[in-house]
Design an enzyme around this catalytic site. Structure first.
Site, PDB file in Angstrom:
ATOM      1  N   ALA A 114    -115.647  14.999   7.170  1.00 22.32           N
ATOM      2  CA  ALA A 114    -116.652  14.995   8.245  1.00 22.32           C
ATOM      3  C   ALA A 114    -117.710  16.034   7.915  1.00 22.32           C
ATOM      4  CB  ALA A 114    -116.004  15.320   9.585  1.00 22.32           C
ATOM      5  N   ASP A 115    -118.882  15.820   8.480  1.00 22.57           N
ATOM      6  CA  ASP A 115    -119.942  16.818   8.341  1.00 22.57           C
ATOM      7  C   ASP A 115    -119.834  17.860   9.446  1.00 22.57           C
ATOM      8  OD1 ASP A 115    -121.276  15.605   6.049  1.00 22.57           O
ATOM      9  OD2 ASP A 115    -121.631  13.958   7.439  1.00 22.57           O
ATOM     10  N   GLY A 155    -116.840  11.086   0.058  1.00 22.63           N
ATOM     11  CA  GLY A 155    -117.387  12.437   0.052  1.00 22.63           C
ATOM     12  C   GLY A 155    -116.629  13.366  -0.866  1.00 22.63           C
ATOM     13  N   ASP A 176    -110.401  10.714   5.904  1.00 22.74           N
ATOM     14  CA  ASP A 176    -111.820  10.903   5.598  1.00 22.74           C
ATOM     15  C   ASP A 176    -112.255  12.307   6.003  1.00 22.74           C
ATOM     16  OD1 ASP A 176    -114.388  10.377   4.770  1.00 22.74           O
ATOM     17  OD2 ASP A 176    -114.786   8.805   6.238  1.00 22.74           O
ATOM     18  N   GLY A 185    -123.240  12.092   5.925  1.00 21.25           N
ATOM     19  CA  GLY A 185    -124.090  12.901   5.053  1.00 21.25           C
ATOM     20  C   GLY A 185    -124.284  12.229   3.692  1.00 21.25           C
ATOM     21  N   GLY A 186    -123.262  11.494   3.280  1.00 23.65           N
ATOM     22  CA  GLY A 186    -123.350  10.760   2.013  1.00 23.65           C
ATOM     23  C   GLY A 186    -123.802   9.318   2.202  1.00 23.65           C
ATOM     24  N   GLU A 197    -117.356   3.407   6.731  1.00 24.23           N
ATOM     25  CA  GLU A 197    -116.350   4.349   7.243  1.00 24.23           C
ATOM     26  C   GLU A 197    -115.961   3.995   8.673  1.00 24.23           C
ATOM     27  OE1 GLU A 197    -117.565   8.335   4.679  1.00 24.23           O
ATOM     28  OE2 GLU A 197    -118.358   8.108   6.700  1.00 24.23           O
TER      29      GLU A 197
END
Ligand SMILES: O=C[C@H](O)[C@H](O)[C@H](O)COP(=O)(O)O
Length: 221
Positions: A85-86, A31, A83, A98-99, A105
């Site tokens: 997060a949305d 992301g 990582d 979202g990606g 992941e």
């Protein structure tokens, strides 16, 4: 730098460097926030053994920086996974994907000892569900899975034209009333044809690095 939000993403990413342990393999997410982390990680690439990557896109960026990317199957010890997060709630349950990289992941997050979530403050929510929940689906099961999701109270929308790195499809599920993210994660994963879903609740984050205009907050549960 295109916006104030990008600056915050970059600050959260930079703050994650202190969790990288020299001489070890580093788990790398996917992301726009993680892209900043990869750029920051390049400054200490001589200190790490290698990276494992959660997407083809992150792999390309890591390799462009000269960071070696190795297969997860060859890794026994993975101290940290970093990582974005949305959405993230106060229990560090997250929505991700979202990606479209949710499955890889989630696999790397399962292997890692610690999940470090990097995000700008816009990702913090009182309750998950404002951002649609991505569900990765085997292509031939798309319609069946969509009907089963409706029974669970969600409104699935096929992310048309998108294929995951694993060759599958994504249904983005709107309007879930998420009272129990761990239970919904389990119910979605129980539908035949679902690979996994973007609720990261059973395996939540251990540390959240939330960038605000006043600086980066390091939060632990
Ligand atoms: O599939 C994408 C990942 O789950 C991302 O970590 C998530 O969508 C957040 O991405 P960004 O940092 O671009 O907001």
């Amino acid at each position: 730098m295109s916006s104030a939000q990008d600056k915050l993403k970059q600050e959260a990413a930079q703050a994650a460097l202190k969790f990288v342990q020299p001489g070890t393999v580093v788990g790398v997410g996917t992301g726009s926030t993680v892209n900043y982390f990869i750029d920051a990680l390049a400054t200490m690439k001589q200190d790490i053994e290698a990276a494992v990557s959660s997407s083809e896109a992150s792999t390309v960026r890591l390799k462009q920086h000269g960071i070696e990317v190795i297969e997860l199957n060859n890794v026994r010890d993975l101290p940290v996974y970093i990582d974005g997060a949305d959405e993230i709630d106060k229990h560090f349950h997250m929505t991700k994907g979202g990606g479209g990289a949710l499955t890889r992941e989630k696999i790397i997050a399962a292997v890692a000892d610690k999940f470090i979530c990097i995000a700008d403050e816009s990702k913090q929510v009182g309750r998950l569900g404002g951002f649609p929940i991505p569900v990765e689906v085997i292509p031939m099961a798309r319609s069946y899975v969509a009907r089963e999701i409706v029974k669970l109270g969600g409104d699935p929308e096929w992310r048309q034209g998108f294929v995951t790195d694993n060759g599958n499809l994504i249904l983005d599920v709107h309007n879930f009333d998420i009272l129990d993210p761990i239970e919904l994660e389990r119910q979605l994963n129980n539908i035949v044809g679902v690979v996994t879903n973007g609720l990261f609740a059973a395996r939540n984050a251990d540390v959240a690095l939330i960038a605000t205009a006043q600086g980066v907050q390091e939060l632990t549960l």
